[in-house]
Design a protein around this motif. Structure first.
Motif, PDB file in Angstrom:
ATOM      1  N   UNK A  35       0.849  -1.191   0.000  1.00  0.00           N
ATOM      2  CA  UNK A  35       0.000   0.000   0.000  1.00  0.00           C
ATOM      3  C   UNK A  35       0.886   1.244   0.000  1.00  0.00           C
ATOM      4  N   UNK A  36       0.627   2.145  -0.949  1.00  0.00           N
ATOM      5  CA  UNK A  36       1.348   3.413  -1.031  1.00  0.00           C
ATOM      6  C   UNK A  36       0.354   4.548  -0.828  1.00  0.00           C
ATOM      7  N   UNK A  37       0.643   5.413   0.145  1.00  0.00           N
ATOM      8  CA  UNK A  37      -0.218   6.559   0.432  1.00  0.00           C
ATOM      9  C   UNK A  37       0.608   7.837   0.294  1.00  0.00           C
ATOM     10  N   UNK A  38       0.056   8.807  -0.446  1.00  0.00           N
ATOM     11  CA  UNK A  38       0.770  10.065  -0.659  1.00  0.00           C
ATOM     12  C   UNK A  38      -0.195  11.232  -0.508  1.00  0.00           C
ATOM     13  N   UNK A  39       0.167  12.170   0.354  1.00  0.00           N
ATOM     14  CA  UNK A  39      -0.622  13.380   0.556  1.00  0.00           C
ATOM     15  C   UNK A  39      -0.224  14.386  -0.507  1.00  0.00           C
ATOM     16  N   UNK A  76      -2.846  19.610   1.144  1.00  0.00           N
ATOM     17  CA  UNK A  76      -3.588  19.575   2.402  1.00  0.00           C
ATOM     18  C   UNK A  76      -4.948  18.912   2.239  1.00  0.00           C
ATOM     19  N   UNK A  77      -5.561  19.008   1.058  1.00  0.00           N
ATOM     20  CA  UNK A  77      -6.919  18.508   0.852  1.00  0.00           C
ATOM     21  C   UNK A  77      -7.017  17.303  -0.077  1.00  0.00           C
ATOM     22  N   UNK A  78      -5.877  16.835  -0.633  1.00  0.00           N
ATOM     23  CA  UNK A  78      -5.937  15.749  -1.604  1.00  0.00           C
ATOM     24  C   UNK A  78      -4.950  14.645  -1.234  1.00  0.00           C
ATOM     25  N   UNK A  79      -5.431  13.397  -1.357  1.00  0.00           N
ATOM     26  CA  UNK A  79      -4.592  12.242  -1.037  1.00  0.00           C
ATOM     27  C   UNK A  79      -4.746  11.173  -2.111  1.00  0.00           C
ATOM     28  N   UNK A 122      -8.749  10.934  -3.031  1.00  0.00           N
ATOM     29  CA  UNK A 122      -9.739  11.646  -2.224  1.00  0.00           C
ATOM     30  C   UNK A 122      -9.341  13.115  -2.156  1.00  0.00           C
ATOM     31  N   UNK A 123     -10.344  13.994  -2.221  1.00  0.00           N
ATOM     32  CA  UNK A 123     -10.025  15.405  -2.102  1.00  0.00           C
ATOM     33  C   UNK A 123     -11.243  16.265  -1.862  1.00  0.00           C
TER      34      UNK A 123
END
Length: 788
Positions: free
Chosen positions: A373-377, A380-383, A432-433
Motif C-alpha cells: 500500500x502506497x499513500x501520498x498526501x 492539504x486537501x488531496x490524497x 480523495x479530495x
C-alpha cells in the motif's frame, strides 16, 4: 416456560434501551482538524512523538519541526494523548468544531524510564465507531453517509471471544445469518442473498476460499448494506463485509492471550506493535496465533496457526508505504463431516452424531495473502492511495456427502477428493479530495479497480465408504478398515485432474463520486457512477459484460446529532451459460432503494440506525419448464425489509450491541406461476440479537458481566431441485454470557455459550432426505491476557 420468558424479557429490555429518549448533549457531526506543536521544556521541537485521540483510531506523529496534524475528525470533545519513549506521557482535553482547525501547543518532559504505555481505548464508546476505515475510501463520518454501514470493532470480538468468521460475528449486525458452512469457509447472507467477503477493501470472494479470517489479525469488520459503487458493482446487491487487518500504530505495546475451552480447545495469541527505527519512521506489527480445537462431534478437529507481519515506512511527512503478509494454516478432518443426513426429518439424531471416521487422512489448507500500500498526501486537501494484493490458497483433502439414505437409516457415505487452488490478483488506485465552488463544498472520490480470480478443483474422484456393509445412522459402527479407506490418485497435476472444474473472473472498474455539501453541511447530495467490465468463465462457459451503475444519495442533518438519508444504487451480477437456443444469459441487475434515520445519543456515546429498503433483482435464472436440463432468464426476486442497529455506552458502565431485522424475500417473476410468491432461500423473516456488557466501578472495579442472545424466527431453507419435502426449520434461540475481570495489565474472561443447552442447527431438504449441521451444546472458553 423459563426459556420463553427469557427470550421475551431480553428482547424487551434491549428494545426499551434502544428506543428510550435519554438526556443528551448536542454532538456535531461534520469534520474538523487538530494542528499543533510539541516541544521540550527548553523549547526545542520534538520529532516522532506519537499523537492519538483516545477512544478512536485517529492519530499522527510530529515532524522534524515538532508539528503534527490530525484531519477528518468528527466534531466533539476528545482526549489527546502524546507519547514517546524517553518522555512522560501527556494528556490534553481538546474540543473539535465542524469545519474549524483547533491549535495546540504541548510540552513533554523527559522520563528516567521507558514510558508506561497508555491504552488508546476506554470503556466509553468501546462498541461504537464514528468513522469508516481508510479501506472503504470514503472520508465521511458514518453518521452522514447515506447508507447503513455497521462496524464490529476489536473490543466486541474480544468480549465475545470470537475466534474466526464462522462463529458469532453475525450476531452483531442486523439481518445477517450464517448459513451452513464447510469447515473453514464462511458464508454470510444479508438482505436476501450472500454478501461478498472483502479484505482491506479488496473483493476476495470465490467459490471456495480464501480461508475464513482468524480474528487474531483483525482490527474491525465493516458491514456495508446494499450496493456500494465506491467499492464494487459486479456483485450481489445485498452488500458486503470488509475485514480490516491490524496495522502498526507507532505506539510500542504488546499483548499475549492464552485460552482453554470445551472440546479440547487450546489457543495462544500474541500481538506486538512498535518501532524498528529510532526516528520512528519504520514501524511494525506482528500477530501470531496457534490453536488446536476439537468438536462436540467425535473425530472432528480444527487445528490452525496464523503468522501476520506488517511493516510501514514513513518515507517523508507526506508519503508512506506499507507491506503486509499473512499466512494461515488449517488442518481438519474431511470437509463436510459436520453434515448429518436422515430421511425422517430434522434433528432425529443425537447432537454429537457424526458420519466421520477416526482413521481418515486430514484435509489441509495453506492460505497466503500479501498487500503493498502506497499513500501520498498530494496537498492539504488531496490524497492518493494505491494498493496491490496477491492471494494464493491451496487445499488438499477429501469431502463427505450422502449418496442416499432410507427411512430405516441405511446411509450411503460417499467420499470425494477435494484438492483446490485459488489465486487472486488485485490492484486499486484512488484519490480523495475536497474543493470549494462558491458556497458548495465538494468531497471527491475517484479511482480504478482491477482484479483477476482463478479457481480450479479436483472433486472428480469419488468412492463409496460403506462398501457392502451399510452404515446405519440409528446404529452407527465406525470401523472402516485401513485398506478400505479411499486412495486417491494425485500422480497428475491438479490442473490435469480438474478437467472442466475451472472458475475464473477478471474485471476492471472506473468510478467517480462527488459529495456536495450545502447550507453549512446541513444537506449532502451524493452523485456517483461506475463503469465495470467483467469476463467470467464457469465450467467452460464464458461471458463478457460491461455495465454502468449509477448512485445517488441524500443526507440531511435535522440537528447536529441526527441525520436522515435516502439512497438509490445499482449493482450487477455476471452470469455464465446459455439457454436451450444457445443464447448467452444477460447479467442480473440489482436496484436498491433505501431510506434511514441515524442518531447519536449522550454526546455521541451510543448510536442508533433505522433503515428500510427494497432490492429488486432482474434476469434471475429459473428452470426451463420445457427443457429440464436448461435454464431460462425470466426470473425476478424482490427483498424488502427494515433494520434497527444500536451500539455504544447507553448508561455509565453499560455498553450494548442490539439489533433487529425484518426481511421478506420472495420470487416475483418465474416461468412457473406456482413459484411466484415463494420465499427465496437463506434468510430469517425476524432476526434479533443482543449483547449487554456491564463494567463495575468503585468496590468491584474491574469486574464485568455480559449477557447476549440470538433469536431467529421463520427461517427459510435452501431450495434444491428434486427435493420431495420442505419441512420448515424451527425457530432458533441461543443465550450466551461471560464473567470477566481486568486491570491495567491483566484480564481474565470466562465465556459460556448456549447456556440453555439447546439443540441448535441449520439445514435443508435435499433430494428425498434432509441434511443439517448441529451447533455445540453448552460450552465454555476461559482466557487470560497480559498487556506489556
Amino acid at each position: 416456560m423459563i426459556r420463553t420468558f427469557t427470550k421475551y424479557y431480553l428482547f424487551l429490555v434491549c428494545l426499551g434501551i434502544s428506543t428510550g429518549v435519554l438526556p443528551h448533549n448536542l454532538h456535531a457531526q461534520s469534520l474538523g482538524t487538530i494542528q499543533g506543536n510539541i516541544q521540550s521544556p527548553n523549547g526545542e521541537p520534538l520529532a516522532n512523538i506519537n499523537v492519538a485521540l483516545q477512544n478512536t483510531s485517529l492519530g499522527s506523529s510530529t515532524n522534524d519541526q515538532g508539528s503534527f496534524t490530525i484531519s477528518n475528525i468528527p466534531a466533539g470533545n476528545y482526549t489527546l494523548v502524546a507519547t514517546s519513549i524517553g518522555y512522560t506521557a501527556r494528556k490534553q482535553n481538546v474540543s473539535v468544531k465542524a469545519g474549524e482547525t483547533t491549535q495546540l501547543n504541548l510540552q513533554l518532559n523527559e522520563s528516567a524510564q521507558q514510558l508506561k504505555e497508555i491504552e488508546v481505548s476506554g470503556q466509553a464508546d468501546r462498541y461504537k465507531v464514528d468513522v469508516p476505515s481508510p479501506t472503504l475510501r470514503i472520508k465521511t463520518p458514518l453518521l452522514e453517509v447515506p447508507q447503513n454501514i455497521q462496524v464490529i470493532n476489536r473490543e466486541i470480538l474480544q468480549d465475545q471471544q470470537i475466534f474466526d468468521m464462522l462463529e458469532g460475528v453475525s450476531r452483531n449486525i442486523s439481518g445477517v445469518t450464517k448459513l451452513e458452512h464447510w469447515d473453514n469457509y464462511a458464508r454470510l447472507n444479508m438482505r436476501g442473498s450472500r454478501i461478498a467477503p472483502f479484505r482491506n477493501g479488496m473483493n476476495v470472494q470465490s467459490s471456495w476460499g480464501p480461508l475464513a479470517e482468524d480474528m487474531s489479525m483483525v482490527e474491525r469488520i465493516e458491514f456495508v448494506k446494499g450496493p456500494a459503487g465506491f467499492m464494487m458493482a459486479n456483485g450481489e446487491p445485498s452488500g458486503f463485509y470488509n475485514v480490516v487487518t491490524k496495522k502498526p500504530t507507532g505506539i510500542t505495546k504488546g499483548e499475549a492471550t492464552l485460552t482453554v475451552g470445551s472440546f479440547d480447545t487450546y489457543r495462544a495469541t500474541t500481538d506486538l506493535d512498535g518501532k524498528l527505527s529510532e526516528d520512528g519512521r519504520l514501524l511494525y506489527r506482528l500477530n501470531l496465533m496457534g490453536q488446536t480445537k476439537g468438536s462436540h462431534r467425535p473425530y472432528e478437529y480444527n487445528n490452525r496457526y496464523t503468522v501476520a507481519p506488517v511493516l510501514k515506512y514513513q518515507i517523508d511527512e507526506r508519503t508512506s508505504i506499507t507491506a503486509e503478509y499473512t499466512y494461515q494454516y488449517a488442518q481438519t478432518g474431511p470437509i463436510g463431516s459436520a453434515y448429518v443426513f436422515s430421511a425422517n426429518g430434522y434433528a432425529d439424531l443425537p447432537l454429537d452424531f457424526t458420519i466421520a471416521e477416526p482413521n481418515m487422512d486430514p484435509s489441509t489448507v495453506h492460505d497466503h495473502s500479501s498487500f503493498l500500500i502506497l499513500e501520498h498526501q498530494l496537498s492539504e486537501n488531496w490524497q492518493l492511495t494505491g494498493q496491490v494484493a496477491y492471494f494464493n490458497y491451496e487445499a488438499s483433502g477429501s469431502s463427505f456427502w450422502a449418496g442416499g439414505v432410507n427411512e430405516a437409516g441405511d446411509l450411503q457415505r460417499t467420499v470425494s477428493i477435494w484438492d483446490a487452488l485459488n489465486v487472486g490478483k488485485f490492484g486499486q488506485f484512488f484519490v480523495n479530495g475536497e474543493v470549494q465552488t462558491g458556497g458548495i463544498k465538494h468531497r471527491i472520490l475517484g479511482g480504478l479497480d482491477l482484479g483477476s480470480k482463478r479457481y480450479i478443483a479436483d472433486w472428480n474422484q469419488t468412492v463409496n465408504l460403506n462398501g457392502s456393509v451399510p452404515f446405519n445412522i440409528y446404529n452407527p459402527v465406525h470401523s472402516v478398515p485401513m485398506d478400505s479407506l479411499p486412495q486417491f490418485d494425485r500422480s497428475r497435476s491438479l490442473r490435469q485432474r480438474a478437467g472442466g472444474n475451472i472458475l475464473s473472473q477478471s474485471y476492471s472498474g472506473v468510478y467517480v463520486q462527488d459529495e456536495l455539501h450545502f447550507w453549512e453541511d446541513r444537506l449532502r447530495l451524493t452523485l456517483a457512477g461506475r463503469i465495470t467490465s467483467s469476463t467470467d468463465n464457469q465450467y467452460g462457459s464464458e461471458t463478457d459484460e460491461t455495465k454502468f451503475t449509477p448512485r445517488a444519495g441524500l443526507s440531511v442533518s435535522i440537528d447536529p446529532q441526527t441525520s436522515v438519508y435516502a439512497l438509490y444504487d445499482q449493482a450487477f451480477v455476471p452470469q455464465s451459460g446459455v439457454d436451450v437456443n444457445g443464447t448467452a444469459f444477460d447479467p442480473i441487475t440489482g436496484n436498491n432503494i433505501e431510506a434511514g434515520l441515524k442518531k447519536d445519543w449522550f454526546d455521541g456515546r451510543w448510536n442508533s440506525t433505522l433503515a428500510v429498503y427494497q432490492i429488486t433483482k432482474n434476469n434471475v435464472l429459473v428452470n426451463d419448464p420445457d427443457n429440464i436440463n436448461f435454464s431460462t432468464q425470466l426470473g425476478q426476486t424482490q427483498t424488502m425489509g427494515a433494520e434497527v442497529d444500536v451500539r455504544g455506552e447507553v448508561l455509565p458502565g453499560l455498553t450494548l450491541v442490539w439489533n433487529y431485522a425484518f426481511t421478506n424475500s420472495e420470487i416475483t417473476e418465474d416461468t412457473e406461476e406456482a413459484n411466484i410468491g415463494n420465499p427465496v432461500p437463506g434468510f430469517a423473516k425476524h432476526l434479533t440479537n443482543g449483547w449487554l456488557n456491564y463494567r463495575f466501578s468503585n468496590v468491584l472495579e474491574g469486574f464485568g458481566l455480559s449477557l447476549g442472545y440470538q433469536w431467529q424466527v421463520d427461517r427459510t431453507t435452501w431450495s434444491w431441485a428434486g427435493s420431495t419435502g420442505q419441512e420448515a426449520l424451527p425457530d432458533y434461540f441461543r443465550l450466551d454470557g461471560s464473567l470477566s475481570w481486568q486491570s491495567e495489565k491483566f484480564n481474565v474472561a470466562l465465556n459460556v455459550n448456549n447456556i440453555l443447552n439447546e439443540y441448535l442447527y441449520s439445514g435443508s431438504a435435499y433430494s428425498s432426505y434432509y441434511y443439517w449441521q448441529t451447533e455445540p451444546p453448552r460450552n465454555f472458553r476461559l482466557s487470560l491476557g497480559y498487556k506489556f
